[in-house]
Every structure is written in C-alpha cells, then in structure tokens.
Design a protein around this motif. Sequence first.
Motif, mmCIF file in Angstrom:
data_model
loop_
_atom_site.group_PDB
_atom_site.id
_atom_site.type_symbol
_atom_site.label_atom_id
_atom_site.label_comp_id
_atom_site.label_asym_id
_atom_site.label_seq_id
_atom_site.Cartn_x
_atom_site.Cartn_y
_atom_site.Cartn_z
ATOM 1 N N THR A 1 -11.057 -30.287 11.596
ATOM 2 C CA THR A 1 -11.220 -31.700 11.975
ATOM 3 C C THR A 1 -10.786 -32.633 10.858
ATOM 4 O OG1 THR A 1 -12.831 -33.371 12.676
ATOM 5 C CG2 THR A 1 -13.614 -31.657 11.175
ATOM 6 N N GLY B 1 -14.943 -36.745 9.803
ATOM 7 C CA GLY B 1 -16.215 -36.241 9.306
ATOM 8 C C GLY B 1 -17.378 -36.519 10.232
ATOM 9 N N VAL C 1 -18.511 -33.571 12.621
ATOM 10 C CA VAL C 1 -19.100 -32.339 12.100
ATOM 11 C C VAL C 1 -20.484 -32.071 12.689
ATOM 12 C CG1 VAL C 1 -19.955 -31.184 10.033
ATOM 13 C CG2 VAL C 1 -17.767 -32.416 9.968
ATOM 14 N N LEU D 1 -21.496 -28.764 15.017
ATOM 15 C CA LEU D 1 -22.513 -27.835 14.511
ATOM 16 C C LEU D 1 -23.682 -27.736 15.490
ATOM 17 C CD1 LEU D 1 -22.604 -28.717 10.697
ATOM 18 C CD2 LEU D 1 -21.564 -26.715 11.771
ATOM 19 N N ASP E 1 -18.830 -23.138 11.309
ATOM 20 C CA ASP E 1 -18.365 -23.795 10.092
ATOM 21 C C ASP E 1 -17.292 -24.801 10.475
ATOM 22 O OD1 ASP E 1 -18.115 -24.443 7.445
ATOM 23 O OD2 ASP E 1 -17.668 -22.408 6.759
ATOM 24 N N PHE E 2 -16.836 -25.576 9.516
ATOM 25 C CA PHE E 2 -15.751 -26.533 9.771
ATOM 26 C C PHE E 2 -14.838 -26.577 8.553
ATOM 27 C CE2 PHE E 2 -18.966 -28.881 7.552
ATOM 28 C CZ PHE E 2 -18.266 -29.723 6.702
ATOM 29 N N PRO F 1 -12.061 -29.355 6.873
ATOM 30 C CA PRO F 1 -11.451 -30.684 6.968
ATOM 31 C C PRO F 1 -9.936 -30.631 6.739
ATOM 32 C CG PRO F 1 -12.512 -30.425 4.836
ATOM 33 C CD PRO F 1 -12.804 -29.171 5.608
#
Length: 366
Positions: free
Chosen positions: A86, A89, A92, A96, A102-103, A105
Amino acid sequence: MFENVKVILADDDPVNLDMLEKMLQQFECTLIKVGNGQEVIDAISAHPQVDLVVMDLNMPVLNGYEVLRRIKQDVHWHDIPVVVVTTDGTEVASVLELGANDFIPKPFNLCELRHRVMNQIRNKRLADFASDTNAVLEVEVAKRTAALQQALAKALQTEYEISLRLGRAAEFRDQETGSHLKCISQLSKRLGQLAGIAPEQCETLYFASLLHDVGKIGIPDSILLKPGKLSPEEFTTMKEHTVIGGKIMSGARDYPVIEAGRIIALHHHEKWDGTGYPYGLKGEEIHIFARVVSIVDVFDALLTERVYKRAFSIEETMSIMMDECGKAFDPHLLGLFSAHVDEFHALQRGIHADAIPITSITEMVR
C-alpha cells in the motif's frame, strides 16, 4: 531455505509485478504473478499449498479488501498469510482488522521486503508443520485409544468369565441350571438401568451379581441338595453361605467387581423390613446392588423348577413377590420391576431356552 515455496504476487501494474519478482527471486520459490483480485482467488484454487500472497489493494475485478475478506473467511484458506502492498498509511488499520498478516509500504525497501516475506513464509511453514504433526498425533492417539478400548473390553470380558466360572463352581454344587447366573446377571443390569444406576455401575452390577451365591461352596451337600424342607438347624447352616461368600471375596477393595460381589453375597438375603440375614439390615442400609439382585434372584427361582419345588407360573410368581413388597423387597425397585415384568419374563425365558442344564454338562465331562 524452505523447499517448494509458492508465492502469489498480485498487482495490476506490470512494472510493480516485475519489481516484486526480481526482489524475491533469491528465495528460489515458485512465483505466480496475477493482475487482478479474481485471479488471486483462481490462483489459490489452482495451486494447493500456497505459502504467501503479496498483493496490492487497488486492483480491478476484485479489490484487495474483497480478496482479503474471502481468503480469511474460507476454512481452507484462512491460514495463508497475506502481505498487503500500500501507498496509503491510513489503509493499514483496515487491512489488519480484516486479517492481513503484514503490510509493505510503497516504494519498496528491498531489505525490509525480504525480511517481511521471509518471516511470513517461516511462520506459515511452522504452522503447517504443527498442523501436520497434530494430525499425525491425532491418528496415533486414535489408534492407541482404540487399542486401549479393545484391551479394556477384553479385560472386562475376562472379568466376566472369571466371575461366571467362580459362580458356577457354587452352581455345580446344587445342580441348578447353567443359565441361572446369566439370568441373574442380565436381569440385574436391566433393573439397575431402570433404577437410574450410572452406566458404569450397571456394568459392575452385571459382573458382580454372578457371585451372589458363591458362598454355597461351603455348604454341605446334605443340606444344599436336600429335596425337602430344611430343619431350623439346617437352615441356620444354609444362611452361612452369605458370610462364606463375603469371606471368599474379602480384601479385594482394589477390584471393584469382586468388592461389589462381596457386598451382594453378604446382603442379597437381607430384607427391606430388617428381618433378613445375616445382619438384619433394613431399608437403604442394604446396598442397592443387593436389593436389585434379591428381586431378580427370587423371580428366577420361583419360575424355575428346583429339586425341592415345582416351577410357578408368572402370575403366581408376581403374586408372591408383590405380597413381599415393603417386607422382603425395596418397594420402589419392585414397582419398577413389576411395571416391566413382561420384558423381564421374556428375557428370563430366552436365557433359559438357550441353556444346557448343569447335570447334562456333568455327564458330558465324566
């Protein structure tokens, strides 16, 4: 490095897909590249044992939110880790909450990407290993449980056979039919069930009732086999079979069936009104096992021909027994027995119909 790793890379931008592919090539894993959300679902369906999904949120057909929702709600897929790529922000927390593991950026940090991907693959393989191990253990536990149940069933059957033969040792003395013990055993268990005795205790009653007359081993033949009425002195001696049976089975408190057999042997001639023997116990002072056995023992004895009596009819038998309600017999138990007397009579007749008389057995082994 893990073997046969499968990773699905999902992004509608081919440039981003190529970049992800180059960054992950060092893992020597199978990379499956797709361009929209529906293709992610199709790829998971077509490739079992997917280890990781790395996907962008903004994809056509199905967006990343819907793909994530479907993966985490599917019972077969919910353990597949999903890493969301992504640029925003604020997204997120939402992903989740939907179950993303998880992510990452944008723009990608090569070192961070590798660590995050490696951590998720490691976690997935550890989870798979634990699941496989649990499955193996469950199968092994099921096998061991089945073997234990078979061993327990065999032990119970052995206990029954030992009790049956010990009881028959006394039966051979007075030449009763070989079916008497089985009759007492089965009828006692059924009356115990009707009385609400716990199933495991009914099984103990089933075995232990076989031992009710084992003390007859110690009674002289002149008394035990006498065809006529016993004299007062002879009857006093005959009553000792209860105490003898108790002594034979004493000191066996670690063996539930033998201990129950001891109690039944001692108490099955006690009477509800306190006029029985050997101790003159009254009412619920008499163990319920003995109260049950006394009813079915008299029932079978009255219906069966003996050296000292004819066989009574079912009508005569029940009339005699009901006259003793609240005297010799527990009125509640006798009431239950009377309410189901047709069932008990059918069971009793069936057992005796299949029996070989003990006198016949004796002739066969001479």
